[in-house]
Design a protein around this motif. Structure first.
Motif, PDB file in Angstrom:
ATOM      1  N   SER A 182       0.880  -1.174   0.000  1.00 45.53           N
ATOM      2  CA  SER A 182       0.000   0.000   0.000  1.00 45.53           C
ATOM      3  C   SER A 182       0.915   1.221   0.000  1.00 45.53           C
ATOM      4  CB  SER A 182      -0.901   0.013   1.242  1.00 45.53           C
ATOM      5  OG  SER A 182      -0.221   0.598   2.336  1.00 45.53           O
ATOM      6  N   GLN A 184       0.864   3.429   2.119  1.00 49.17           N
ATOM      7  CA  GLN A 184       0.648   3.937   3.475  1.00 49.17           C
ATOM      8  C   GLN A 184       1.717   4.944   3.937  1.00 49.17           C
ATOM      9  OE1 GLN A 184      -1.994   3.470   5.407  1.00 49.17           O
ATOM     10  NE2 GLN A 184      -1.040   4.837   6.896  1.00 49.17           N
ATOM     11  N   HIS A 215     -10.370 -11.634  -2.737  1.00 52.17           N
ATOM     12  CA  HIS A 215      -8.948 -11.288  -2.772  1.00 52.17           C
ATOM     13  C   HIS A 215      -8.354 -11.455  -4.162  1.00 52.17           C
ATOM     14  CE1 HIS A 215      -9.304 -12.103   1.610  1.00 52.17           C
ATOM     15  NE2 HIS A 215      -8.463 -11.088   1.670  1.00 52.17           N
ATOM     16  N   GLY A 354      -9.283   2.283   7.582  1.00 45.25           N
ATOM     17  CA  GLY A 354      -8.666   3.584   7.799  1.00 45.25           C
ATOM     18  C   GLY A 354      -8.502   3.874   9.263  1.00 45.25           C
ATOM     19  N   GLY A 398     -10.773  -0.346  -1.773  1.00 47.22           N
ATOM     20  CA  GLY A 398     -10.375  -1.245  -2.858  1.00 47.22           C
ATOM     21  C   GLY A 398     -11.307  -1.043  -4.047  1.00 47.22           C
TER      22      GLY A 398
HETATM   23  P1  AMO Z   1      -6.145  -2.753   4.038  1.00 43.23           P
HETATM   24  O1  AMO Z   1      -5.032  -3.697   4.010  1.00 43.23           O
HETATM   25  O2  AMO Z   1      -7.325  -3.140   4.869  1.00 43.23           O
HETATM   26  O3  AMO Z   1      -5.663  -1.342   4.588  1.00 43.23           O
HETATM   27  O4  AMO Z   1      -6.629  -2.453   2.567  1.00 43.23           O
HETATM   28  C1  AMO Z   1      -7.572  -1.424   2.315  1.00 43.23           C
HETATM   29  C2  AMO Z   1      -8.630  -1.895   1.332  1.00 43.23           C
HETATM   30  O5  AMO Z   1      -8.014  -2.381   0.151  1.00 43.23           O
HETATM   31  C3  AMO Z   1      -8.737  -3.461  -0.374  1.00 43.23           C
HETATM   32  N1  AMO Z   1      -7.901  -4.669  -0.389  1.00 43.23           N
HETATM   33  C4  AMO Z   1      -7.984  -5.650  -1.314  1.00 43.23           C
HETATM   34  N2  AMO Z   1      -8.775  -5.798  -2.382  1.00 43.23           N
HETATM   35  C5  AMO Z   1      -8.614  -6.907  -3.128  1.00 43.23           C
HETATM   36  N3  AMO Z   1      -7.708  -7.874  -2.880  1.00 43.23           N
HETATM   37  C6  AMO Z   1      -6.893  -7.776  -1.810  1.00 43.23           C
HETATM   38  N4  AMO Z   1      -5.980  -8.730  -1.578  1.00 43.23           N
HETATM   39  C7  AMO Z   1      -6.998  -6.619  -0.966  1.00 43.23           C
HETATM   40  N5  AMO Z   1      -6.376  -6.194   0.136  1.00 43.23           N
HETATM   41  C8  AMO Z   1      -6.925  -5.017   0.477  1.00 43.23           C
HETATM   42  C9  AMO Z   1      -9.957  -3.652   0.514  1.00 43.23           C
HETATM   43  C10 AMO Z   1      -9.485  -3.055   1.815  1.00 43.23           C
HETATM   44  O6  AMO Z   1     -10.561  -2.609   2.609  1.00 43.23           O
HETATM   45  N6  AMO Z   1      -2.983   1.097   4.630  1.00 43.23           N
HETATM   46  C11 AMO Z   1      -4.298   0.616   4.955  1.00 43.23           C
HETATM   47  C12 AMO Z   1      -5.360   1.629   4.600  1.00 43.23           C
HETATM   48  C13 AMO Z   1      -5.344   2.855   5.482  1.00 43.23           C
HETATM   49  O7  AMO Z   1      -5.407   2.713   6.718  1.00 43.23           O
HETATM   50  O8  AMO Z   1      -5.301   3.975   4.939  1.00 43.23           O
HETATM   51  C14 AMO Z   1      -4.564  -0.661   4.142  1.00 43.23           C
HETATM   52  O9  AMO Z   1      -3.941  -0.935   3.157  1.00 43.23           O
HETATM   53  O10 AMO Z   1     -11.029  -2.900  -0.036  1.00 43.23           O
END
Ligand code: AMO
Length: 427
Positions: A182, A184, A215, A354, A398
């Motif tokens: 991310s 982040q 996922h 978040g 996402g």
């Molecule tokens: P997190 O890991 O929960 O948070 O990811 C945030 C959103 O990203 C999407 N997401 C995915 N979609 C598809 N496949 C995946 N493997 C996948 N992983 C995550 C989802 C999820 O809710 N840095 C924090 C965000 C923050 O706090 O600003 C983060 O990455 O919709």
């Protein structure tokens, strides 16, 4: 030569009596009693061409067709073209691997994805990505109008941002690097650099080994980060307003695509009613509703909570806040044993995580060992806090999950142009 002034199909319907030139793909050909009905498709729609002459081209051939528009009660859309002449820009081979002029409901996900280059031509499947494009546009428009600056951060990184697992390692000129989980840490850096409010639209990579309908290993993360907040509440309220704007925009701009899927977005006004429940309350609601105690807000609990919210609050969305520290990464700001963090669930699926971040250098130093981290693991990230960073927080949505849930798609891969999973790195 291609006529750059060709008429778009959508515009041709209002040109009764006029001679037009349309260019596109041969979508369907039928021969009824010696009359050929050819459906031509371009980016704006489809139109029937009628010809007495033989039409030998296979479907998906690309042509420019000339003729006169005439009104017809029997033709789809109320008009058709009496075909006078055409030229072939590209002749398709006759052995199309998947049909693109039928409802894709008859195709397996495997068949759709194995033949992705061709299945995307199916107007119903392509509609998914028209909606996705509007989601991206709405995200940018909304956050720009709120004073956020767009950033593009690197996707090749030296260490993890969301914890050490799920990282794709990479040989970077003999050194170890990773694909970013991310943006982040970079979005936090840009708040501290003085932009205060930033957003990013970019790919994120997760080496998750499991195969689930929610996922993918590469997804598009819609990231937001802002300074000068002291809890997760302003973030929740900002996201609530964004979701209302998104639904309003999709409903306005994607009426045709929603119609193809018989789908609809929630009423934008009902976003005001999205409840906020704590992590513990969420588990209690699941227990009350199903009689089952859950240890975590797992995928089944997410479905139960959204059904509960639909019944009690008129919208299948729930914000959950107050996650325990052990459920959140090192950067989550503590509130007692909990954190100032949240998730947003939509139609039974987590679409957002978040929260507020730790911005005080001493507090961060104290938090790191609890997550098995040392200051040196975070390298230059620590400078953000050592040299003065405002209290801040943000969230990420996402893109594929939002698209999936707007359309009610069973698998997230349907909402991904070229999905990457454990088996699939091509096409
Ligand atoms: P997190 O890991 O929960 O948070 O990811 C945030 C959103 O990203 C999407 N997401 C995915 N979609 C598809 N496949 C995946 N493997 C996948 N992983 C995550 C989802 C999820 O809710 N840095 C924090 C965000 C923050 O706090 O600003 C983060 O990455 O919709």
């Amino acid at each position: 030569m291609v006529n750059e002034n060709r008429t778009l199909i959508a515009d041709a319907f209002s040109k009764t009596g006029e001679q037009v030139e349309l260019c596109g793909w041969v979508h369907r050909v039928r021969n009824l009693g010696g009359v050929r009905f050819i459906v031509l498709r371009d980016r704006s729609g489809q139109m029937q061409l009628v010809s007495d002459a033989d039409f030998p081209l296979p479907v998906e051939s690309v042509i420019c067709a000339r003729g006169t528009v005439r009104a017809s009660d029997k033709a789809p859309g109320g008009a058709e073209i009496a075909l006078e002449s055409y030229n072939v820009l590209a002749q398709a081979a006759p052995d199309l691997p998947v049909a693109v002029n039928q409802d894709p409901g008859g195709l397996s996900l495997g068949a759709i994805l194995d033949n992705r280059m061709i299945s995307l031509r199916n107007p119903k499947l392509l509609a998914i990505f028209r909606i996705q494009a509007v989601c991206v546009q709405a995200f940018g428009d909304f956050f720009r109008s709120e004073g956020f600056t767009e950033i593009k951060s690197s996707k090749i990184i030296g260490g993890g941002s969301e914890g050490g697992t799920n990282l794709f390692p990479l040989d970077y000129f003999g050194k170890k690097a990773y694909l970013a989980q991310s943006p982040q840490l970079y979005k936090q850096a840009m708040v501290a650099a003085g932009l205060e409010r930033v957003f990013e639209i970019g790919h994120a990579y997760r080496a998750e080994k499991h195969e689930t309908p929610r996922h993918i290993n590469e997804y598009v993360s819609l990231d937001v980060e802002m300074g000068f907040i002291d809890s997760e509440r302003p973030l929740i309220e900002l996201e609530r307003r964004f979701m209302a704007y998104l639904f309003e925009t999709v409903r306005r701009d994607n009426a045709r695509e929603l119609g193809l899927w018989e789908a609809d977005v929630p009423n934008p006004e009902s976003c005001d009613a999205i409840p906020i429940v704590s992590y513990d309350e969420a588990k209690d609601i699941v227990k009350k509703t199903t009689g089952q105690r859950v240890m975590d807000v797992n995928p089944e609990a997410e479905r139960v909570l959204c059904d509960w919210a639909q019944k009690e609050h008129g919208i299948a969305m729930v914000f959950i806040n107050d996650f325990p520290r052990r459920k959140r990464p090192f950067y989550a700001y503590p509130r007692d044993q909990k954190t100032m963090s949240f998730d947003l669930l939509f139609r039974g699926l987590e679409i957002t995580t978040g929260g507020r971040r730790i911005h005080e250098y001493p507090m961060l130093l104290e938090a790191l060992p609890k997550y098995g981290l040392k200051e040196s693991d975070l390298g230059a990230y620590m400078d953000i806090f050592k040299y003065g960073c405002p209290p801040h927080g943000g969230f990420a949505l996402g893109l594929e999950r939002i698209t999936q849930k707007i359309l009610g798609l069973a698998n997230i891969k349907e909402a991904t142009l070229f999905p990457r999973d454990r088996q699939r790195v091509a096409p």
